[in-house]
Design a protein around this motif. Structure first.
Motif, PDB file in Angstrom:
ATOM      1  N   VAL A 237       1.013  -1.140  -0.179  1.00 27.63           N
ATOM      2  CA  VAL A 237      -0.038  -0.206   0.082  1.00 27.63           C
ATOM      3  C   VAL A 237       0.800   1.213  -0.077  1.00 27.63           C
ATOM      4  CG1 VAL A 237      -1.651   1.378   1.180  1.00 27.63           C
ATOM      5  CG2 VAL A 237      -1.867  -1.007   1.044  1.00 27.63           C
ATOM      6  N   ILE A 238       1.927   1.017   0.912  1.00 25.07           N
ATOM      7  CA  ILE A 238       2.776   2.353   0.871  1.00 25.07           C
ATOM      8  C   ILE A 238       3.561   2.671  -0.459  1.00 25.07           C
ATOM      9  CG2 ILE A 238       4.929   3.228   1.849  1.00 25.07           C
ATOM     10  CD1 ILE A 238       2.770   3.630   3.747  1.00 25.07           C
ATOM     11  N   ILE A 239       3.946   1.619  -1.039  1.00 24.28           N
ATOM     12  CA  ILE A 239       4.751   1.860  -2.411  1.00 24.28           C
ATOM     13  C   ILE A 239       3.577   2.118  -3.703  1.00 24.28           C
ATOM     14  CG2 ILE A 239       5.847   0.441  -4.067  1.00 24.28           C
ATOM     15  CD1 ILE A 239       7.429  -1.045  -1.967  1.00 24.28           C
ATOM     16  N   LEU A 240       2.507   1.465  -3.661  1.00 23.01           N
ATOM     17  CA  LEU A 240       1.512   1.849  -4.667  1.00 23.01           C
ATOM     18  C   LEU A 240       1.088   3.276  -4.413  1.00 23.01           C
ATOM     19  CD1 LEU A 240      -0.574  -1.311  -4.775  1.00 23.01           C
ATOM     20  CD2 LEU A 240       1.024  -0.405  -6.542  1.00 23.01           C
ATOM     21  N   HIS A 241       0.930   3.774  -2.999  1.00 20.14           N
ATOM     22  CA  HIS A 241       0.614   4.992  -2.879  1.00 20.14           C
ATOM     23  C   HIS A 241       1.561   6.284  -3.001  1.00 20.14           C
ATOM     24  CE1 HIS A 241      -2.302   8.032  -1.482  1.00 20.14           C
ATOM     25  NE2 HIS A 241      -1.813   8.519  -0.436  1.00 20.14           N
ATOM     26  N   TYR A 242       2.595   5.843  -2.340  1.00 25.32           N
ATOM     27  CA  TYR A 242       3.601   6.994  -2.285  1.00 25.32           C
ATOM     28  C   TYR A 242       4.819   7.002  -3.317  1.00 25.32           C
ATOM     29  CZ  TYR A 242       1.688   8.307   2.172  1.00 25.32           C
ATOM     30  OH  TYR A 242       0.891   8.622   3.281  1.00 25.32           O
ATOM     31  N   TYR A 243       5.123   5.954  -3.973  1.00 23.63           N
ATOM     32  CA  TYR A 243       5.987   5.605  -5.183  1.00 23.63           C
ATOM     33  C   TYR A 243       5.220   5.808  -6.403  1.00 23.63           C
ATOM     34  CZ  TYR A 243       9.920   3.913  -7.886  1.00 23.63           C
ATOM     35  OH  TYR A 243      10.903   3.973  -8.979  1.00 23.63           O
ATOM     36  N   GLU A 244       4.238   5.002  -6.582  1.00 22.35           N
ATOM     37  CA  GLU A 244       3.337   4.931  -7.744  1.00 22.35           C
ATOM     38  C   GLU A 244       2.338   5.889  -8.111  1.00 22.35           C
ATOM     39  OE1 GLU A 244       3.418   1.679 -10.500  1.00 22.35           O
ATOM     40  OE2 GLU A 244       5.172   2.443  -9.803  1.00 22.35           O
ATOM     41  N   GLY A 245       2.012   6.487  -6.721  1.00 27.50           N
ATOM     42  CA  GLY A 245       1.232   7.710  -6.939  1.00 27.50           C
ATOM     43  C   GLY A 245      -0.378   7.339  -7.121  1.00 27.50           C
TER      44      GLY A 245
END
Lengths: 167, 104
Positions: free
Chosen positions: A115-123
């Motif tokens: 969730v963190i990577i999808l939200h903050y890295y992938e936008g």
């Protein structure tokens, strides 16, 4: 430090970074050229005590992308990660902090990390993540909040090197 | 408070797009591959691709975790014939068609 070495060391990084932000490849090339013109102009003023070369070049590239969005009549909105008016935090942006983030992410559960990577890295929005992962919106939000809480604890903890400075 | 840490993480990830620190890049790619249900092949699996997939160092060790690859279920396969990669919480994902299973 000379411009040729900086260009050699950072050209690909700058271009790839700009390409990740700007849709048109020709615009990306133009902005990249502008970045190195600025680097050349400002080289005499560069102070290695204020920031690493990497952080300094990144800041120039980041600001060039922001200027591109602000001065051109582009339909798309400025990416969220660039929309803040905050100054680039030189203390935060370094390789060591990136390593520390990697270690902190590894301590999360797999679902929280996603969730963190999808939200903050992938936008992706939390709604988009709901669709991408098949989880309910409530589950995504719960994992997002619990991951942030955990990351805040991890980043404000002590390490062998000293206290993290991210928070 | 949560917004502050979130914004800082967002800034770090933006810097990561520039710097590509290898340790963090691995974590990101593993996670994105996991979401996509793509199984990253280890060198061992690549070497043995011609003779079928060898899981770990011992053909009898199907089901044990390996570096860089999620655990493959030794109990079920997907209807499409693909292996199911186990995720936490009793979930799994087919490495072939990306179907998610919730009852493993």
């Amino acid at each position: 430090m000379d411009i040729e070495q900086v260009y050699k060391d950072y050209h690909d990084k700058v271009l790839n970074y700009i390409r990740s932000k700007v849709g048109n490849p020709e615009d990306a090339e133009d902005i990249c050229s502008d970045v190195f013109l600025k680097v050349q102009k400002k080289l005499m003023d560069y102070d290695e005590e204020k920031a690493s070369v990497s952080t300094w070049v990144y800041t120039i590239a980041r600001n060039a992308v922001i200027d591109h969005y602000r001065t051109r009549r582009v339909a798309e909105e400025i990416p969220e990660e660039l929309a803040s008016d905050d100054e680039v935090d030189n203390e935060l942006l370094n390789k060591e902090t990136l390593s520390e983030l990697a270690e902190a992410l590894k301590k999360l559960s797999e679902e929280e990390r996603e969730v963190i990577i999808l939200h903050y890295y992938e936008g992706l929005s939390l709604k988009d993540i709901e669709q991408r992962t098949g989880l309910s919106y409530g589950q995504v939000k719960l994992r997002h909040n619990s991951a942030l809480k955990e990351l805040k604890k991890l980043f404000s903890g002590e390490t062998a090197k000293g206290t993290f400075r991210i928070v | 408070m949560a917004d502050n840490i979130g914004n800082k993480i967002r800034k770090l990830f933006d810097f990561q797009r520039f710097e590509k620190e290898p340790g963090l890049q691995d974590v990101i790619e593993d996670s994105l591959n996991n979401v996509a249900g793509v199984r990253r092949l280890t060198e061992t699996e690549l070497e043995n691709a011609a003779g079928g997939v060898r899981i770990g160092n011992d053909m009898n060790n199907v089901g044990k975790a390996q570096t860089g690859v999620g655990t493959i279920s030794n109990k079920r396969k997907c209807e499409c014939g693909g292996d199911i990669r186990l995720l936490s919480g009793g979930r799994g994902v087919c490495v072939n068609c990306n179907k998610t299973f919730y009852d493993l």
